[in-house]
Design a protein around this motif. Structure first.
Motif, PDB file in Angstrom:
ATOM      1  N   LYS A  32      10.922  13.347 -30.863  1.00  0.00           N
ATOM      2  CA  LYS A  32      11.094  11.890 -30.778  1.00  0.00           C
ATOM      3  C   LYS A  32      11.736  11.421 -29.478  1.00  0.00           C
ATOM      4  O   LYS A  32      11.498  10.318 -29.053  1.00  0.00           O
ATOM      5  N   THR A  33      12.560  12.244 -28.857  1.00  0.00           N
ATOM      6  CA  THR A  33      13.271  11.813 -27.654  1.00  0.00           C
ATOM      7  C   THR A  33      12.654  12.372 -26.376  1.00  0.00           C
ATOM      8  O   THR A  33      13.134  12.091 -25.294  1.00  0.00           O
ATOM      9  N   ILE A  34      11.618  13.153 -26.516  1.00  0.00           N
ATOM     10  CA  ILE A  34      11.017  13.788 -25.347  1.00  0.00           C
ATOM     11  C   ILE A  34      10.268  12.754 -24.507  1.00  0.00           C
ATOM     12  O   ILE A  34       9.706  11.792 -25.036  1.00  0.00           O
ATOM     13  N   HIS A  35      10.305  12.921 -23.222  1.00  0.00           N
ATOM     14  CA  HIS A  35       9.637  11.990 -22.308  1.00  0.00           C
ATOM     15  C   HIS A  35       8.134  12.240 -22.309  1.00  0.00           C
ATOM     16  O   HIS A  35       7.676  13.364 -22.464  1.00  0.00           O
ATOM     17  N   THR A  36       7.389  11.180 -22.090  1.00  0.00           N
ATOM     18  CA  THR A  36       5.933  11.322 -22.097  1.00  0.00           C
ATOM     19  C   THR A  36       5.444  12.210 -20.955  1.00  0.00           C
ATOM     20  O   THR A  36       4.405  12.839 -21.082  1.00  0.00           O
ATOM     21  N   ASP A  37       6.185  12.314 -19.855  1.00  0.00           N
ATOM     22  CA  ASP A  37       5.800  13.233 -18.778  1.00  0.00           C
ATOM     23  C   ASP A  37       5.794  14.670 -19.282  1.00  0.00           C
ATOM     24  O   ASP A  37       4.927  15.465 -18.917  1.00  0.00           O
ATOM     25  N   ASP A  38       6.769  15.024 -20.109  1.00  0.00           N
ATOM     26  CA  ASP A  38       6.850  16.369 -20.674  1.00  0.00           C
ATOM     27  C   ASP A  38       5.644  16.632 -21.577  1.00  0.00           C
ATOM     28  O   ASP A  38       5.040  17.705 -21.525  1.00  0.00           O
ATOM     29  N   LEU A  39       5.327  15.661 -22.400  1.00  0.00           N
ATOM     30  CA  LEU A  39       4.205  15.804 -23.326  1.00  0.00           C
ATOM     31  C   LEU A  39       2.884  15.903 -22.570  1.00  0.00           C
ATOM     32  O   LEU A  39       2.032  16.730 -22.895  1.00  0.00           O
ATOM     33  N   THR A  40       2.735  15.067 -21.566  1.00  0.00           N
ATOM     34  CA  THR A  40       1.513  15.076 -20.767  1.00  0.00           C
ATOM     35  C   THR A  40       1.339  16.421 -20.079  1.00  0.00           C
ATOM     36  O   THR A  40       0.226  16.954 -19.994  1.00  0.00           O
ATOM     37  N   TYR A  41       2.434  16.992 -19.621  1.00  0.00           N
ATOM     38  CA  TYR A  41       2.370  18.304 -18.977  1.00  0.00           C
ATOM     39  C   TYR A  41       1.889  19.372 -19.958  1.00  0.00           C
ATOM     40  O   TYR A  41       1.028  20.188 -19.619  1.00  0.00           O
ATOM     41  N   SER A  47       1.588  30.303 -23.101  1.00  0.00           N
ATOM     42  CA  SER A  47       2.635  29.837 -24.024  1.00  0.00           C
ATOM     43  C   SER A  47       2.314  28.489 -24.657  1.00  0.00           C
ATOM     44  O   SER A  47       2.758  28.218 -25.768  1.00  0.00           O
ATOM     45  N   ALA A  48       1.541  27.655 -23.988  1.00  0.00           N
ATOM     46  CA  ALA A  48       1.180  26.344 -24.544  1.00  0.00           C
ATOM     47  C   ALA A  48       0.268  26.481 -25.764  1.00  0.00           C
ATOM     48  O   ALA A  48       0.156  25.562 -26.565  1.00  0.00           O
ATOM     49  N   LYS A  49      -0.367  27.648 -25.909  1.00  0.00           N
ATOM     50  CA  LYS A  49      -1.263  27.892 -27.042  1.00  0.00           C
ATOM     51  C   LYS A  49      -0.561  28.617 -28.188  1.00  0.00           C
ATOM     52  O   LYS A  49      -1.146  28.804 -29.240  1.00  0.00           O
ATOM     53  N   GLY A  50       0.671  29.032 -27.971  1.00  0.00           N
ATOM     54  CA  GLY A  50       1.408  29.744 -29.005  1.00  0.00           C
ATOM     55  C   GLY A  50       1.813  28.818 -30.135  1.00  0.00           C
ATOM     56  O   GLY A  50       1.655  27.605 -30.054  1.00  0.00           O
ATOM     57  N   VAL A  51       2.307  29.398 -31.199  1.00  0.00           N
ATOM     58  CA  VAL A  51       2.779  28.591 -32.322  1.00  0.00           C
ATOM     59  C   VAL A  51       4.220  28.964 -32.648  1.00  0.00           C
ATOM     60  O   VAL A  51       4.665  30.079 -32.396  1.00  0.00           O
ATOM     61  N   SER A  52       4.916  28.014 -33.225  1.00  0.00           N
ATOM     62  CA  SER A  52       6.305  28.222 -33.615  1.00  0.00           C
ATOM     63  C   SER A  52       6.360  28.995 -34.925  1.00  0.00           C
ATOM     64  O   SER A  52       5.339  29.253 -35.564  1.00  0.00           O
ATOM     65  N   THR A  53       7.567  29.296 -35.343  1.00  0.00           N
ATOM     66  CA  THR A  53       7.734  29.971 -36.625  1.00  0.00           C
ATOM     67  C   THR A  53       7.307  29.074 -37.783  1.00  0.00           C
ATOM     68  O   THR A  53       7.085  29.548 -38.882  1.00  0.00           O
ATOM     69  N   LEU A  54       7.170  27.781 -37.526  1.00  0.00           N
ATOM     70  CA  LEU A  54       6.719  26.840 -38.557  1.00  0.00           C
ATOM     71  C   LEU A  54       5.236  26.507 -38.418  1.00  0.00           C
ATOM     72  O   LEU A  54       4.741  25.583 -39.058  1.00  0.00           O
ATOM     73  N   GLY A  55       4.531  27.244 -37.563  1.00  0.00           N
ATOM     74  CA  GLY A  55       3.095  27.046 -37.422  1.00  0.00           C
ATOM     75  C   GLY A  55       2.708  25.854 -36.566  1.00  0.00           C
ATOM     76  O   GLY A  55       1.578  25.381 -36.662  1.00  0.00           O
ATOM     77  N   GLU A  56       3.604  25.386 -35.714  1.00  0.00           N
ATOM     78  CA  GLU A  56       3.310  24.231 -34.865  1.00  0.00           C
ATOM     79  C   GLU A  56       3.046  24.667 -33.425  1.00  0.00           C
ATOM     80  O   GLU A  56       3.711  25.579 -32.928  1.00  0.00           O
ATOM     81  N   THR A  57       2.112  23.987 -32.781  1.00  0.00           N
ATOM     82  CA  THR A  57       1.906  24.210 -31.354  1.00  0.00           C
ATOM     83  C   THR A  57       3.094  23.592 -30.606  1.00  0.00           C
ATOM     84  O   THR A  57       3.799  22.724 -31.154  1.00  0.00           O
ATOM     85  N   PRO A  58       3.316  24.002 -29.360  1.00  0.00           N
ATOM     86  CA  PRO A  58       4.373  23.365 -28.576  1.00  0.00           C
ATOM     87  C   PRO A  58       4.199  21.844 -28.469  1.00  0.00           C
ATOM     88  O   PRO A  58       5.181  21.113 -28.466  1.00  0.00           O
ATOM     89  N   LEU A  59       2.960  21.368 -28.426  1.00  0.00           N
ATOM     90  CA  LEU A  59       2.738  19.929 -28.362  1.00  0.00           C
ATOM     91  C   LEU A  59       3.294  19.233 -29.605  1.00  0.00           C
ATOM     92  O   LEU A  59       4.030  18.248 -29.500  1.00  0.00           O
ATOM     93  N   LEU A  60       2.986  19.745 -30.779  1.00  0.00           N
ATOM     94  CA  LEU A  60       3.515  19.142 -32.008  1.00  0.00           C
ATOM     95  C   LEU A  60       5.032  19.256 -32.082  1.00  0.00           C
ATOM     96  O   LEU A  60       5.713  18.311 -32.492  1.00  0.00           O
ATOM     97  N   GLN A  61       5.567  20.392 -31.658  1.00  0.00           N
ATOM     98  CA  GLN A  61       7.023  20.554 -31.643  1.00  0.00           C
ATOM     99  C   GLN A  61       7.661  19.496 -30.756  1.00  0.00           C
ATOM    100  O   GLN A  61       8.664  18.891 -31.119  1.00  0.00           O
ATOM    101  N   ALA A  62       7.088  19.314 -29.579  1.00  0.00           N
ATOM    102  CA  ALA A  62       7.655  18.366 -28.616  1.00  0.00           C
ATOM    103  C   ALA A  62       7.558  16.930 -29.129  1.00  0.00           C
ATOM    104  O   ALA A  62       8.515  16.166 -29.029  1.00  0.00           O
ATOM    105  N   ILE A  63       6.418  16.572 -29.690  1.00  0.00           N
ATOM    106  CA  ILE A  63       6.249  15.209 -30.215  1.00  0.00           C
ATOM    107  C   ILE A  63       7.261  14.934 -31.319  1.00  0.00           C
ATOM    108  O   ILE A  63       7.864  13.870 -31.364  1.00  0.00           O
ATOM    109  N   SER A  64       7.475  15.891 -32.198  1.00  0.00           N
ATOM    110  CA  SER A  64       8.377  15.656 -33.321  1.00  0.00           C
ATOM    111  C   SER A  64       9.837  15.522 -32.887  1.00  0.00           C
ATOM    112  O   SER A  64      10.664  15.078 -33.672  1.00  0.00           O
TER     113      SER A  64
END
Length: 186
Positions: free
Chosen positions: A121-130, A102-119
């Protein structure tokens, strides 16, 4: 449509949790038309009517393989749907949805979960690091507008230690222009 799909589609969270706890096999039943699983249908509700963490956990517990199944409608994995529809990210839920697949999947807007999470703005860095730990290559994957995770992290003002972490995964991002045609400087 089956009762389980009605419960998930209409956000009847207490009944959905009870149904999958009592009859776990119902969590495996795809919708007859869309082929979406109950997990997909439940996660599609946006805040403030978003599916609560306890219900998400109950549905996943009933059918853990659902986290690696793309939606029949959007082709989006449950992790991307969760990040797209939920304002407040629960780390336990994120970890239960995030897999190597699932971490390699893309959203309906063509974003990876990492980019979705970063955007978010309120997500914790532990979540992003995971998320990065599951798919380090995500640091080199741009969105449909050529915005890399490093560009997005700088743009939204994430903490310096996370920006350094992203940079260390893909230092070449400093030599690439962001969507505005600018180079990022740290």
């Amino acid at each position: 449509m089956f009762l389980i799909h009605d419960l998930a589609s209409h956000g009847d969270w207490a009944e959905l949790k009870s149904a999958v706890s009592t009859f776990p096999q119902t969590a495996k039943v795809p919708h007859p038309d869309t082929k979406d699983l109950p997990l997909h249908l439940a996660l599609n509700h946006s805040s403030p009517a978003a599916c609560p963490p306890a219900v998400i956990s109950a549905v996943i517990e009933a059918y853990p393989e659902a986290v690696n199944a793309p939606s029949g409608v959007t082709n989006e994995y449950p992790l991307s749907t969760y990040l797209r529809t939920h304002e407040d990210i629960d780390l336990a839920v994120l970890k239960s949805l995030a897999t190597d697949v699932s971490a390699k999947g893309v959203s309906t807007l063509g974003e990876t979960p990492l980019l979705q999470a970063i955007s978010k703005k309120t997500i914790h860095t532990d979540d992003l690091t995971y998320i990065v730990s599951l798919y380090p290559g995500a640091c080199s994957v741009p969105d449909e507008m050529d915005q890399l995770p490093l560009h997005e992290a700088v743009e939204v003002g994430l903490p310096a230690e996370f920006i350094k972490f992203i940079h260390d995964q893909y230092p070449e991002a400093l030599t690439m222009e962001n969507r505005d045609g600018d180079l990022i400087s740290l």
